[in-house]
Design a protein around this motif. Structure first.
Motif, PDB file in Angstrom:
ATOM      1  N   ALA A  28       0.874  -1.235  -0.013  1.00  0.00           N
ATOM      2  CA  ALA A  28       0.105   0.019  -0.031  1.00  0.00           C
ATOM      3  C   ALA A  28       0.824   1.363  -0.060  1.00  0.00           C
ATOM      4  O   ALA A  28       2.126   1.188   0.210  1.00  0.00           O
ATOM      5  CB  ALA A  28      -1.034  -0.093   1.227  1.00  0.00           C
ATOM      6  N   VAL A  29       0.424   2.439  -0.399  1.00  0.00           N
ATOM      7  CA  VAL A  29       1.233   3.545  -0.486  1.00  0.00           C
ATOM      8  C   VAL A  29       1.409   3.912   1.145  1.00  0.00           C
ATOM      9  O   VAL A  29       0.437   3.774   1.762  1.00  0.00           O
ATOM     10  CB  VAL A  29       0.478   4.729  -1.060  1.00  0.00           C
ATOM     11  N   PRO A  30       2.710   4.232   1.502  1.00  0.00           N
ATOM     12  CA  PRO A  30       3.086   4.285   2.628  1.00  0.00           C
ATOM     13  C   PRO A  30       2.358   5.812   3.146  1.00  0.00           C
ATOM     14  O   PRO A  30       2.344   6.809   2.491  1.00  0.00           O
ATOM     15  CB  PRO A  30       4.632   4.644   2.504  1.00  0.00           C
ATOM     16  N   LYS A  31       2.038   5.429   4.708  1.00  0.00           N
ATOM     17  CA  LYS A  31       1.342   6.981   4.939  1.00  0.00           C
ATOM     18  C   LYS A  31       2.403   7.459   5.728  1.00  0.00           C
ATOM     19  O   LYS A  31       3.611   7.296   5.853  1.00  0.00           O
ATOM     20  CB  LYS A  31       0.595   6.309   5.993  1.00  0.00           C
ATOM     21  N   HIS A  32       2.099   9.096   6.144  1.00  0.00           N
ATOM     22  CA  HIS A  32       2.883   9.701   6.822  1.00  0.00           C
ATOM     23  C   HIS A  32       4.073  10.362   6.193  1.00  0.00           C
ATOM     24  O   HIS A  32       5.037  10.569   6.832  1.00  0.00           O
ATOM     25  CB  HIS A  32       3.175   9.222   8.303  1.00  0.00           C
ATOM     26  N   HIS A  77      -6.885   4.110  -2.564  1.00  0.00           N
ATOM     27  CA  HIS A  77      -8.225   4.633  -1.997  1.00  0.00           C
ATOM     28  C   HIS A  77      -8.003   6.177  -2.115  1.00  0.00           C
ATOM     29  O   HIS A  77      -7.054   6.707  -2.577  1.00  0.00           O
ATOM     30  CB  HIS A  77      -8.349   3.944  -0.463  1.00  0.00           C
ATOM     31  N   GLU A  78      -9.103   6.696  -1.715  1.00  0.00           N
ATOM     32  CA  GLU A  78      -9.227   8.405  -1.937  1.00  0.00           C
ATOM     33  C   GLU A  78      -8.023   9.067  -1.196  1.00  0.00           C
ATOM     34  O   GLU A  78      -7.812  10.115  -1.735  1.00  0.00           O
ATOM     35  CB  GLU A  78     -10.503   8.647  -1.333  1.00  0.00           C
ATOM     36  N   GLY A  79      -7.801   8.686  -0.101  1.00  0.00           N
ATOM     37  CA  GLY A  79      -6.762   9.365   0.652  1.00  0.00           C
ATOM     38  C   GLY A  79      -5.114   9.046   0.403  1.00  0.00           C
ATOM     39  O   GLY A  79      -4.447   9.341   1.496  1.00  0.00           O
ATOM     40  N   SER A  80      -5.006   7.814  -0.522  1.00  0.00           N
ATOM     41  CA  SER A  80      -3.591   7.443  -0.739  1.00  0.00           C
ATOM     42  C   SER A  80      -2.442   8.828  -0.617  1.00  0.00           C
ATOM     43  O   SER A  80      -1.325   8.395  -0.230  1.00  0.00           O
ATOM     44  CB  SER A  80      -3.637   6.611  -1.715  1.00  0.00           C
ATOM     45  N   PHE A  81      -3.061   9.908  -1.211  1.00  0.00           N
ATOM     46  CA  PHE A  81      -1.859  10.788  -1.542  1.00  0.00           C
ATOM     47  C   PHE A  81      -2.490  12.253  -0.743  1.00  0.00           C
ATOM     48  O   PHE A  81      -1.991  13.164  -1.039  1.00  0.00           O
ATOM     49  CB  PHE A  81      -1.890  11.065  -2.878  1.00  0.00           C
ATOM     50  N   GLU A  82      -3.167  12.068   0.277  1.00  0.00           N
ATOM     51  CA  GLU A  82      -3.886  13.052   0.936  1.00  0.00           C
ATOM     52  C   GLU A  82      -2.656  13.886   1.819  1.00  0.00           C
ATOM     53  O   GLU A  82      -1.673  13.304   2.162  1.00  0.00           O
ATOM     54  CB  GLU A  82      -4.916  12.685   2.069  1.00  0.00           C
ATOM     55  N   GLY A  83      -2.649  15.288   1.717  1.00  0.00           N
ATOM     56  CA  GLY A  83      -1.542  15.802   2.232  1.00  0.00           C
ATOM     57  C   GLY A  83      -0.570  16.549   1.231  1.00  0.00           C
ATOM     58  O   GLY A  83       0.328  17.273   1.856  1.00  0.00           O
ATOM     59  N   PHE A  84      -0.551  16.006   0.216  1.00  0.00           N
ATOM     60  CA  PHE A  84       0.569  16.129  -0.574  1.00  0.00           C
ATOM     61  C   PHE A  84       0.165  17.299  -1.503  1.00  0.00           C
ATOM     62  O   PHE A  84       0.029  17.203  -2.825  1.00  0.00           O
ATOM     63  CB  PHE A  84       0.974  15.051  -1.475  1.00  0.00           C
ATOM     64  N   HIS A  85       0.337  18.612  -1.087  1.00  0.00           N
ATOM     65  CA  HIS A  85      -0.361  19.741  -1.674  1.00  0.00           C
ATOM     66  C   HIS A  85       0.816  20.387  -2.835  1.00  0.00           C
ATOM     67  O   HIS A  85       0.449  21.000  -3.643  1.00  0.00           O
ATOM     68  CB  HIS A  85      -0.378  20.675  -0.597  1.00  0.00           C
ATOM     69  N   GLY A 131      -9.730  -0.836  -8.612  1.00  0.00           N
ATOM     70  CA  GLY A 131      -9.164  -0.634  -7.183  1.00  0.00           C
ATOM     71  C   GLY A 131      -8.752   0.527  -7.067  1.00  0.00           C
ATOM     72  O   GLY A 131      -8.054   1.138  -5.943  1.00  0.00           O
ATOM     73  N   ILE A 132      -8.910   1.455  -8.214  1.00  0.00           N
ATOM     74  CA  ILE A 132      -8.446   2.965  -7.941  1.00  0.00           C
ATOM     75  C   ILE A 132      -9.645   3.838  -7.861  1.00  0.00           C
ATOM     76  O   ILE A 132     -10.511   4.026  -8.557  1.00  0.00           O
ATOM     77  CB  ILE A 132      -7.751   3.223  -9.326  1.00  0.00           C
ATOM     78  N   HIS A 133      -9.568   4.647  -6.688  1.00  0.00           N
ATOM     79  CA  HIS A 133     -10.792   5.570  -6.375  1.00  0.00           C
ATOM     80  C   HIS A 133     -10.863   6.590  -7.521  1.00  0.00           C
ATOM     81  O   HIS A 133      -9.727   7.155  -7.822  1.00  0.00           O
ATOM     82  CB  HIS A 133     -10.455   6.142  -4.835  1.00  0.00           C
ATOM     83  N   PRO A 134     -11.935   7.018  -7.696  1.00  0.00           N
ATOM     84  CA  PRO A 134     -12.089   8.131  -8.946  1.00  0.00           C
ATOM     85  C   PRO A 134     -11.315   9.466  -8.510  1.00  0.00           C
ATOM     86  O   PRO A 134     -10.985  10.224  -9.289  1.00  0.00           O
ATOM     87  CB  PRO A 134     -13.606   8.379  -8.952  1.00  0.00           C
ATOM     88  N   GLN A 135     -11.181   9.651  -7.137  1.00  0.00           N
ATOM     89  CA  GLN A 135     -10.927  10.985  -6.838  1.00  0.00           C
ATOM     90  C   GLN A 135      -9.239  10.946  -6.187  1.00  0.00           C
ATOM     91  O   GLN A 135      -8.675  11.942  -5.873  1.00  0.00           O
ATOM     92  CB  GLN A 135     -11.565  11.690  -5.667  1.00  0.00           C
ATOM     93  N   VAL A 136      -8.456   9.833  -6.351  1.00  0.00           N
ATOM     94  CA  VAL A 136      -7.280   9.586  -5.641  1.00  0.00           C
ATOM     95  C   VAL A 136      -6.079  10.499  -6.408  1.00  0.00           C
ATOM     96  O   VAL A 136      -5.295  10.912  -5.888  1.00  0.00           O
ATOM     97  CB  VAL A 136      -6.893   8.235  -5.789  1.00  0.00           C
TER      98      VAL A 136
END
Length: 366
Positions: free
Chosen positions: A227-231, A250-258, A274-279
Motif C-alpha cells: 500500500a502507499v506508505p502513510k505519513h 483509496h481516496e486518501g492515498s496521497f492526502e496532504g501532498f499539496h 481498485g482505483i478511487h475516482p478522486q485519488v
C-alpha cells in the motif's frame, strides 16, 4: 543553451551564466547529479582512463595517498575509485572535500578513517561491500560539512543513524535495507533528495520520516510495499513508487501532498476497479506515470495534468470525461503528452470530441 557531450558528461550553461555538469551515470542512484563549478565542485567523478596518474604525482607538490589520484585542477578532490581497495586508505589529506571511493571492496566505515577530514562535503562509496554493522555511527555524525552521501549498491540492511544535519542528498539505492534506524532522519531538515529504491522496505511510519521537512524527491520504487506508505513528508514534489505491488489506491492515498508534481506508479499491478475516482484529484500534479499496469479504463485525472503515461495497460476505450469534466472556451485539459500505446484500442476509436478536450495536446501515442 549550449550542450557539449563527452562520454556520460553533459556540460550545461545554467543560471547566472554558471557552468554546471549533469552526470547521467546510473551508479549514482539513477538520478542525474548536478555539479556546480562556481562552488569548486569537481568536474568529473572518476579519472579512470582519462589521464596518467604518474603525471599527477610528477606535477603535484601536495601529499597524496599511494592508492589515490590528486589532480592539480581539483586540489580538494581525492579519487580512490575502482582500485580493488578493501579498506579506505590511511592518511587522507585534511584538505579533502570530495572523496570518491566507488567501485572498490570496502566493507566498513570507521570514525578513525575520516577523523582527519573536517571539511568533507561529498562522500561517494557506491558499488562496494559496505555493511550496516560495520558502519560506525560516529563516522558520519562528526562530518558537519557533509552535504552528499552516496552508498548505492552495497549491503546495508538499515538506513544508518547519526547522519549530519547539513546533509542535502542521501542515496542508498539497491541495498538490502528493510528498516530505518530510530531517529535516522530526525535532524535532516536540509535533506532534499532521498533514494531508497531497490531495497526491502515494507512500511514507513511517521516516526521513520520525522524530520524530513524539506524533502523534495523521494524514491522508494522496487521495495515490498503493498500500500502507499502513510505519513510521508508533505513537502515532497517528486514521489516514485514504481515496482511495488498495490492492491488498490483509496481516496486518501496521497492526502496532504499539496506540492506533489511528479508521481510514478508503473509496474504496480494496479487495476481500474481498485482505483478511487478522486485519488489523483491534485491540481498540483504535472506528470503521472501509470504505465505497465492492468488498467482497463483511463482514470480520472485533473485537467491541469500535462503528462500522462498509460502505455502497456489493457485500456479498450477513450473516455473524454476522465480528462475533461466538461468542454468549453475555458474548460479543457492542459495535457501535452498522452501515451496510450500498447493498449487494446486504435486511433480510429477516439471519439469525435476528444480534440476539443485536448486542444493543447502536443503528442499522442496510440
Amino acid at each position: 543553451m549550449a550542450l557539449l557531450f563527452c562520454g556520460v558528461l553533459v556540460l550545461l550553461c545554467g543560471l547566472d551564466a554558471a557552468w554546471a555538469i549533469l552526470v547521467t551515470d546510473m551508479d549514482y542512484g539513477g538520478i542525474p547529479l548536478w555539479i556546480n563549478r562556481l562552488l569548486g565542485e569537481p568536474s568529473v567523478l572518476s579519472l579512470q582512463g582519462r589521464m596518467d596518474p604518474a603525471w599527477f604525482r610528477a606535477n603535484n607538490p601536495q601529499t597524496c595517498p599511494e592508492q589515490c589520484d590528486c589532480p592539480i585542477q581539483w586540489e580538494t578532490s581525492l579519487y580512490c575509485d575502482h582500485r580493488a581497495l578493501e579498506n579506505i586508505p590511511e592518511g587522507l589529506p585534511q584538505r579533502t572535500q570530495y572523496l570518491f571511493l566507488q567501485g572498490n571492496n570496502i566493507s566498513s566505515l570507521s570514525y578513525s578513517t575520516l577523523a582527519n577530514l573536517t571539511n568533507l562535503r561529498w562522500l561517494i562509496i557506491d558499488n562496494n561491500q559496505l555493511k550496516s554493522d560495520k558502519l560506525e555511527q560516529t563516522s558520519l555524525q562528526n562530518q558537519t560539512q557533509l552535504r552528499y552521501f552516496f552508498a548505492n549498491r552495497n549491503y546495508l540492511t538499515s538506513v544508518p543513524g547519526g547522519l549530519p544535519a547539513g546533509l542535502k542528498q542521501l542515496r542508498l539505492a539497491n541495498n538490502q535495507i528493510s528498516s530505518i534506524s530510530p531517529g535516522a532522519f530526525q535532524n535532516l531538515q536540509n535533506l532534499t533528495l532521498l533514494l531508497l529504491q531497490g531495497n526491502r522496505l515494507q512500511t514507513m511510519t511517521g516516526d521513520d520520516v520525522k524530520g524530513l521537512v524539506g524533502l523534495n524527491l523521494l524514491d522508494v520504487s522496487g521495495n515490498l510495499f503493498s500500500a502507499v506508505p502513510k505519513h510521508l513528508p508533505p513537502s515532497v514534489q517528486q514521489l516514485y513508487l514504481s515496482n511495488n505491488f498495490f492492491s488498490g489506491l483509496h481516496e486518501g492515498s496521497f492526502e496532504g501532498f499539496h506540492n506533489l508534481k511528479y508521481l510514478r506508479l508503473s509496474h504496480c499491478g494496479l487495476q481500474s476497479e481498485g482505483i478511487h475516482p478522486q485519488v489523483f484529484n491534485h491540481s498540483s500534479l504535472v506528470e503521472l506515470d501509470l504505465s505497465y499496469n492492468q488498467l482497463t479504463t483511463i482514470p480520472t485525472v485533473p485537467t491541469t495534468l500535462q503528462y500522462l503515461y498509460l502505455e502497456a495497460n489493457r485500456i479498450q476505450e477513450f473516455n473524454v470525461t476522465s480528462l475533461c469534466r466538461e468542454v468549453g472556451p475555458l474548460s479543457y485539459s492542459r495535457m501535452k503528452i498522452l501515451r496510450l500505446d500498447g493498449n487494446k484500442m486504435t486511433y480510429h476509436q477516439l471519439p469525435p470530441d476528444w480534440v476539443y478536450c485536448l486542444r493543447v495536446l502536443q503528442r499522442i501515442y496510440i
